[in-house]
Design a protein around this motif. Structure first.
Motif, PDB file in Angstrom:
ATOM      1  N   SER A  21       0.844  -1.189   0.000  1.00 14.17           N
ATOM      2  CA  SER A  21       0.000   0.000   0.000  1.00 14.17           C
ATOM      3  C   SER A  21       0.879   1.239   0.000  1.00 14.17           C
ATOM      4  N   CYS A  22       0.355   2.291  -0.568  1.00 18.10           N
ATOM      5  CA  CYS A  22       1.030   3.592  -0.557  1.00 18.10           C
ATOM      6  C   CYS A  22      -0.021   4.638  -0.239  1.00 18.10           C
ATOM      7  N   PHE A  29      -4.831  13.366  -5.559  1.00 15.75           N
ATOM      8  CA  PHE A  29      -4.409  12.010  -5.917  1.00 15.75           C
ATOM      9  C   PHE A  29      -4.950  11.563  -7.269  1.00 15.75           C
ATOM     10  N   THR A  30      -6.188  11.884  -7.565  1.00 11.49           N
ATOM     11  CA  THR A  30      -6.805  11.394  -8.796  1.00 11.49           C
ATOM     12  C   THR A  30      -6.217  12.036 -10.041  1.00 11.49           C
ATOM     13  N   THR A  31      -5.476  13.096  -9.854  1.00 15.85           N
ATOM     14  CA  THR A  31      -4.983  13.878 -10.993  1.00 15.85           C
ATOM     15  C   THR A  31      -3.665  13.357 -11.557  1.00 15.85           C
ATOM     16  N   TYR A  32      -3.013  12.475 -10.812  1.00  7.34           N
ATOM     17  CA  TYR A  32      -1.661  12.080 -11.189  1.00  7.34           C
ATOM     18  C   TYR A  32      -1.529  10.575 -11.372  1.00  7.34           C
ATOM     19  N   ALA A  33      -0.706  10.193 -12.342  1.00  5.93           N
ATOM     20  CA  ALA A  33      -0.327   8.803 -12.485  1.00  5.93           C
ATOM     21  C   ALA A  33       0.597   8.407 -11.349  1.00  5.93           C
ATOM     22  N   MET A  34       0.552   7.137 -11.015  1.00  5.85           N
ATOM     23  CA  MET A  34       1.369   6.612  -9.924  1.00  5.85           C
ATOM     24  C   MET A  34       2.062   5.338 -10.368  1.00  5.85           C
ATOM     25  N   SER A  35       3.202   5.070  -9.793  1.00  5.18           N
ATOM     26  CA  SER A  35       3.971   3.882 -10.158  1.00  5.18           C
ATOM     27  C   SER A  35       4.553   3.204  -8.939  1.00  5.18           C
ATOM     28  N   ASN A  72      -9.276   5.899  -4.967  1.00  2.21           N
ATOM     29  CA  ASN A  72      -9.256   7.359  -4.976  1.00  2.21           C
ATOM     30  C   ASN A  72      -9.936   7.960  -3.751  1.00  2.21           C
ATOM     31  N   ALA A  73     -10.873   7.247  -3.163  1.00  4.03           N
ATOM     32  CA  ALA A  73     -11.528   7.747  -1.951  1.00  4.03           C
ATOM     33  C   ALA A  73     -10.568   7.745  -0.764  1.00  4.03           C
ATOM     34  N   LYS A  74      -9.620   6.827  -0.780  1.00  2.00           N
ATOM     35  CA  LYS A  74      -8.654   6.724   0.316  1.00  2.00           C
ATOM     36  C   LYS A  74      -7.296   7.316  -0.045  1.00  2.00           C
ATOM     37  N   ASN A  75      -7.163   7.830  -1.271  1.00  2.00           N
ATOM     38  CA  ASN A  75      -5.881   8.389  -1.737  1.00  2.00           C
ATOM     39  C   ASN A  75      -4.746   7.377  -1.573  1.00  2.00           C
ATOM     40  N   THR A  76      -5.024   6.147  -1.909  1.00  5.06           N
ATOM     41  CA  THR A  76      -4.074   5.072  -1.671  1.00  5.06           C
ATOM     42  C   THR A  76      -3.854   4.252  -2.933  1.00  5.06           C
ATOM     43  N   LEU A  77      -2.602   3.927  -3.150  1.00  2.00           N
ATOM     44  CA  LEU A  77      -2.167   3.084  -4.262  1.00  2.00           C
ATOM     45  C   LEU A  77      -1.836   1.707  -3.716  1.00  2.00           C
TER      46      LEU A  77
END
Length: 118
Positions: A21-22, A29-35, A72-77
């Motif tokens: 988890s991140c 958060f929803t606006t950016y790609a994540m890796s 996206n609701a938890k801002n978590t990857l």
């Protein structure tokens, strides 16, 4: 302040599973790609997987075994890792892209250790 806090790393036997988890804060958060990017002992950084507006992507070595997702609701990857192999052992970092496409990164998490060993 932008923060990325990785967690979930552990010692697991070959063939086992882990979910990384991140947790993020300080940006939309929803606006950016994540890796997810990993670094095995004595080796360089290796991009593992990314999630962007145009899809989800994986390095060939983890395709069919790893699944990236975001809440996206938890801002978590997340990174669900199944059928783990010894060669998956590494420190795993989450990283935020500068846009909603997979490109260069401006923020990194602190890393979480994944050890795969019997």
């Amino acid at each position: 302040e932008v923060q990325l806090v990785g967690s979930g790393g552990d010692l697991v036997q070959p063939g086992g599973s882990l979910r990384l988890s991140c947790a993020t804060s300080g940006f939309a958060f929803t606006t950016y790609a994540m890796s997810w990017v990993r670094q095995a002992p004595g080796k360089g950084l290796e991009w593992v997987s990314g999630i962007a507006s145009n899809g989800m992507y994986y390095v060939d070595s983890v395709k069919g075994r790893f699944t990236i997702s975001r809440d996206n609701a938890k801002n978590t990857l997340y990174l669900q890792m199944n059928s783990l192999k010894p060669e998956d052992a590494a420190v795993y970092y989450c990283a935020k892209s500068v846009t909603n496409y997979l490109n260069w990164y401006d923020y990194w998490g602190q890393g979480t250790q994944v050890t795969v060993s019997s």
